[in-house]
Design an enzyme around this catalytic site. Structure first.
Site, PDB file in Angstrom:
ATOM      1  N   HIS A   1      -9.296   0.943  -1.627  1.00 19.46           N
ATOM      2  CA  HIS A   1      -9.325   1.590  -0.315  1.00 19.46           C
ATOM      3  C   HIS A   1     -10.755   1.495   0.214  1.00 19.46           C
ATOM      4  O   HIS A   1     -11.714   1.827  -0.504  1.00 19.46           O
ATOM      5  CB  HIS A   1      -8.970   3.073  -0.427  1.00 19.46           C
ATOM      6  CG  HIS A   1      -7.518   3.362  -0.628  1.00 19.46           C
ATOM      7  ND1 HIS A   1      -6.771   2.807  -1.626  1.00 19.46           N
ATOM      8  CD2 HIS A   1      -6.666   4.177   0.062  1.00 19.46           C
ATOM      9  CE1 HIS A   1      -5.541   3.266  -1.552  1.00 19.46           C
ATOM     10  NE2 HIS A   1      -5.439   4.099  -0.532  1.00 19.46           N
TER      11      HIS A   1
ATOM     12  N   GLU B   1     -11.192   3.439   5.487  1.00 19.68           N
ATOM     13  CA  GLU B   1     -10.223   4.435   5.995  1.00 19.68           C
ATOM     14  C   GLU B   1     -11.030   5.532   6.687  1.00 19.68           C
ATOM     15  O   GLU B   1     -10.840   5.793   7.874  1.00 19.68           O
ATOM     16  CB  GLU B   1      -9.384   5.010   4.846  1.00 19.68           C
ATOM     17  CG  GLU B   1      -8.357   6.054   5.297  1.00 19.68           C
ATOM     18  CD  GLU B   1      -7.578   6.676   4.146  1.00 19.68           C
ATOM     19  OE1 GLU B   1      -8.050   6.625   2.996  1.00 19.68           O
ATOM     20  OE2 GLU B   1      -6.473   7.228   4.411  1.00 19.68           O
TER      21      GLU B   1
ATOM     22  N   HIS C   1       1.470   4.808  -2.483  1.00 23.12           N
ATOM     23  CA  HIS C   1       1.139   5.637  -3.651  1.00 23.12           C
ATOM     24  C   HIS C   1       2.438   6.265  -4.139  1.00 23.12           C
ATOM     25  O   HIS C   1       3.067   7.021  -3.379  1.00 23.12           O
ATOM     26  CB  HIS C   1       0.144   6.723  -3.258  1.00 23.12           C
ATOM     27  CG  HIS C   1      -1.127   6.182  -2.682  1.00 23.12           C
ATOM     28  ND1 HIS C   1      -2.280   6.013  -3.426  1.00 23.12           N
ATOM     29  CD2 HIS C   1      -1.429   5.739  -1.435  1.00 23.12           C
ATOM     30  CE1 HIS C   1      -3.230   5.500  -2.661  1.00 23.12           C
ATOM     31  NE2 HIS C   1      -2.742   5.327  -1.445  1.00 23.12           N
TER      32      HIS C   1
ATOM     33  N   HIS D   1       0.866  -1.189   0.000  1.00 21.90           N
ATOM     34  CA  HIS D   1       0.000   0.000   0.000  1.00 21.90           C
ATOM     35  C   HIS D   1       0.899   1.235   0.000  1.00 21.90           C
ATOM     36  O   HIS D   1       1.310   1.719   1.052  1.00 21.90           O
ATOM     37  CB  HIS D   1      -0.926  -0.036   1.225  1.00 21.90           C
ATOM     38  CG  HIS D   1      -1.936   1.074   1.245  1.00 21.90           C
ATOM     39  ND1 HIS D   1      -3.104   0.991   1.956  1.00 21.90           N
ATOM     40  CD2 HIS D   1      -1.947   2.303   0.651  1.00 21.90           C
ATOM     41  CE1 HIS D   1      -3.798   2.103   1.801  1.00 21.90           C
ATOM     42  NE2 HIS D   1      -3.105   2.926   1.020  1.00 21.90           N
TER      43      HIS D   1
ATOM     44  N   ASP E   1       1.834   4.037   2.761  1.00 26.65           N
ATOM     45  CA  ASP E   1       0.807   4.875   2.124  1.00 26.65           C
ATOM     46  C   ASP E   1       1.444   6.033   1.346  1.00 26.65           C
ATOM     47  O   ASP E   1       1.617   5.929   0.129  1.00 26.65           O
ATOM     48  CB  ASP E   1      -0.195   5.370   3.181  1.00 26.65           C
ATOM     49  CG  ASP E   1      -1.563   5.692   2.616  1.00 26.65           C
ATOM     50  OD1 ASP E   1      -1.768   5.490   1.409  1.00 26.65           O
ATOM     51  OD2 ASP E   1      -2.441   6.141   3.382  1.00 26.65           O
ATOM     52  N   ASP E   2       1.787   7.122   2.040  1.00 22.33           N
ATOM     53  CA  ASP E   2       2.377   8.314   1.399  1.00 22.33           C
ATOM     54  C   ASP E   2       3.553   8.782   2.257  1.00 22.33           C
ATOM     55  O   ASP E   2       3.431   9.769   3.003  1.00 22.33           O
ATOM     56  CB  ASP E   2       1.309   9.416   1.309  1.00 22.33           C
ATOM     57  CG  ASP E   2       0.107   8.976   0.490  1.00 22.33           C
ATOM     58  OD1 ASP E   2       0.233   8.906  -0.746  1.00 22.33           O
ATOM     59  OD2 ASP E   2      -0.941   8.676   1.096  1.00 22.33           O
TER      60      ASP E   2
HETATM   61  N1  ADE Z   1      -4.312   8.773  -2.199  1.00 21.01           N
HETATM   62  C1  ADE Z   1      -3.110   8.867  -1.658  1.00 21.01           C
HETATM   63  N2  ADE Z   1      -3.142   8.511  -0.364  1.00 21.01           N
HETATM   64  C2  ADE Z   1      -4.422   8.152  -0.083  1.00 21.01           C
HETATM   65  C3  ADE Z   1      -5.094   7.675   1.060  1.00 21.01           C
HETATM   66  N3  ADE Z   1      -4.481   7.491   2.230  1.00 21.01           N
HETATM   67  N4  ADE Z   1      -6.412   7.441   0.974  1.00 21.01           N
HETATM   68  C4  ADE Z   1      -7.054   7.651  -0.176  1.00 21.01           C
HETATM   69  N5  ADE Z   1      -6.466   8.079  -1.287  1.00 21.01           N
HETATM   70  C5  ADE Z   1      -5.153   8.336  -1.250  1.00 21.01           C
HETATM   71 ZN    ZN Z   2      -3.632   4.788   0.328  1.00 14.89          ZN
END
Ligand code: ADE
Ligand code: ZN
Length: 330
Positions: free
Chosen positions: A188, A191, A10, A8, A269-270
């Site tokens: 997703h 969340e 991006h 997971h 994630d990011d």
């Molecule tokens: N795009 C990038 N990070 C995300 C996240 N945590 N949830 C949904 N879309 C995303």
């Molecule tokens: Zn994500």
């Protein structure tokens, strides 16, 4: 170091501030400041997912050429390899780049080149194309039809961006097309959306994994189903804290997920926005949630069980987890 699959992630969320500034200068894009430390400092307090997404999408205006996409992915893959990642399944958001006037061949050309280099140096990596749910179902189908000529560049589809108001069932047709093409399917869910989003992702979209899935814990029947069917959850602890889904890392439900027998995995994630990569996430769950070395090996095993890989690779990496368990190191 603990061997892991990162499932997971991006690629757009790996854009560290120093590369952001370099690309802005390269392409003549205006930024609010050209001081990387100041940019990073602005990421300290997102109110929610949408507040983060507003910054994330704005920053992506700096990505213009194949070289830019290559440099972005190459930087992530180098950091991930150093953090113990053997296998990376990497989300990309082509609709964002199309909106910025960047054609699909540039996105796939640049990312594909970086992945090919990583494979040549022994890492395993593939792309998963995500639909931006807040652009709607027609746009998702249009993206998929446009991306199919680049089919060799990706192994699956995902669903990301703003969750509330965009239930999975809207995307049934896009996922049916993806299934007919033999693509893997993830989404997703849970969340910010409730457990019903997780159910719909399973029942309507036929997903093989749930990205996040935290709010599934509110529904005991759903928890039992996820456990019995061994549906993996790609959990992102530092992201959940940064986007206020969880108040403090100490309150994160990951230990409960493991106690419940869920196939939870740890992911970043990011990482450019939420305080670090998969290694920082593992360190946080170890030091702040008290997860033991045995728990960490379960998380690593889960990640390889959940990965879209051939059995021979899975077996090799699981043996590496066994070796790590014999003499654990950070
Ligand atoms: N795009 C990038 N990070 C995300 C996240 N945590 N949830 C949904 N879309 C995303
Ligand atoms: Zn994500």
């Amino acid at each position: 170091m603990l061997p892991l699959a990162e499932l997971h992630l991006h690629i757009e969320g790996t854009l560290e501030s120093d590369l952001l500034v370099e690309l802005a200068r390269r392409n003549g894009v205006l930024l609010p400041t050209y001081d990387p430390a100041e940019l990073t400092a602005r990421y300290g307090n997102f109110a929610d997912l949408q507040a983060f997404l507003d910054v994330y999408y704005a920053n992506l205006a700096v990505l213009a050429t194949e070289e830019d996409f290559h440099d972005l992915a190459a930087a992530y893959l180098a950091r991930a390899a150093a953090a113990g990642v053997r296998r990376a399944e990497i989300f990309c958001d082509p609709q964002t780049h199309l909106r910025n006037g960047v054609p699909l061949e540039v996105v796939f050309g640049g990312l594909g080149a970086a992945l090919a280099e990583a494979r040549a140096s022994g890492m395993s990596a593939d792309l998963i194309v995500c639909f931006l749910r807040d652009l709607g179902a027609d746009a998702a189908e249009e993206l998929l039809r446009g991306a199919l000529p680049f089919r060799e560049h990706f192994i699956g589809v995902g669903l990301d961006s703003a969750e509330l108001g965009w239930p999975p069932r809207l995307f049934r047709t896009a996922y049916e097309i993806a299934a007919a093409e033999g693509l893997h399917r993830v989404a997703h869910a849970g969340e910010e959306g409730g457990p019903e989003f997780v159910r719909e992702a399973l029942d309507v979209l036929g997903v093989e994994r749930i990205d996040h899935g935290n709010r599934a814990l509110e529904d005991p029947d759903l928890v039992a189903r996820l456990r019995d069917e061994r549906v993996p959850l790609t959990v992102c602890p530092l992201s959940n804290v940064a986007l206020k889904g969880v108040a403090r890392i100490e309150d994160h439900p990951l230990p409960r997920m493991l106690e419940l027998g869920l196939v939870a995995t740890v992911n970043s994630d990011d990482p450019a926005y939420f305080g670090g990569g998969i290694d920082a996430n593992v360190a946080a769950v170890r030091t702040k949630l008290g997860l033991t070395d045995d728990d960490l090996s379960v998380l690593a095993r889960n990640s390889f069980e959940a990965a879209f890989v051939h059995d021979a690779d899975r077996t090799r990496w699981l043996a590496e987890v066994d070796a790590w368990s014999g003499s654990p190191s950070p």
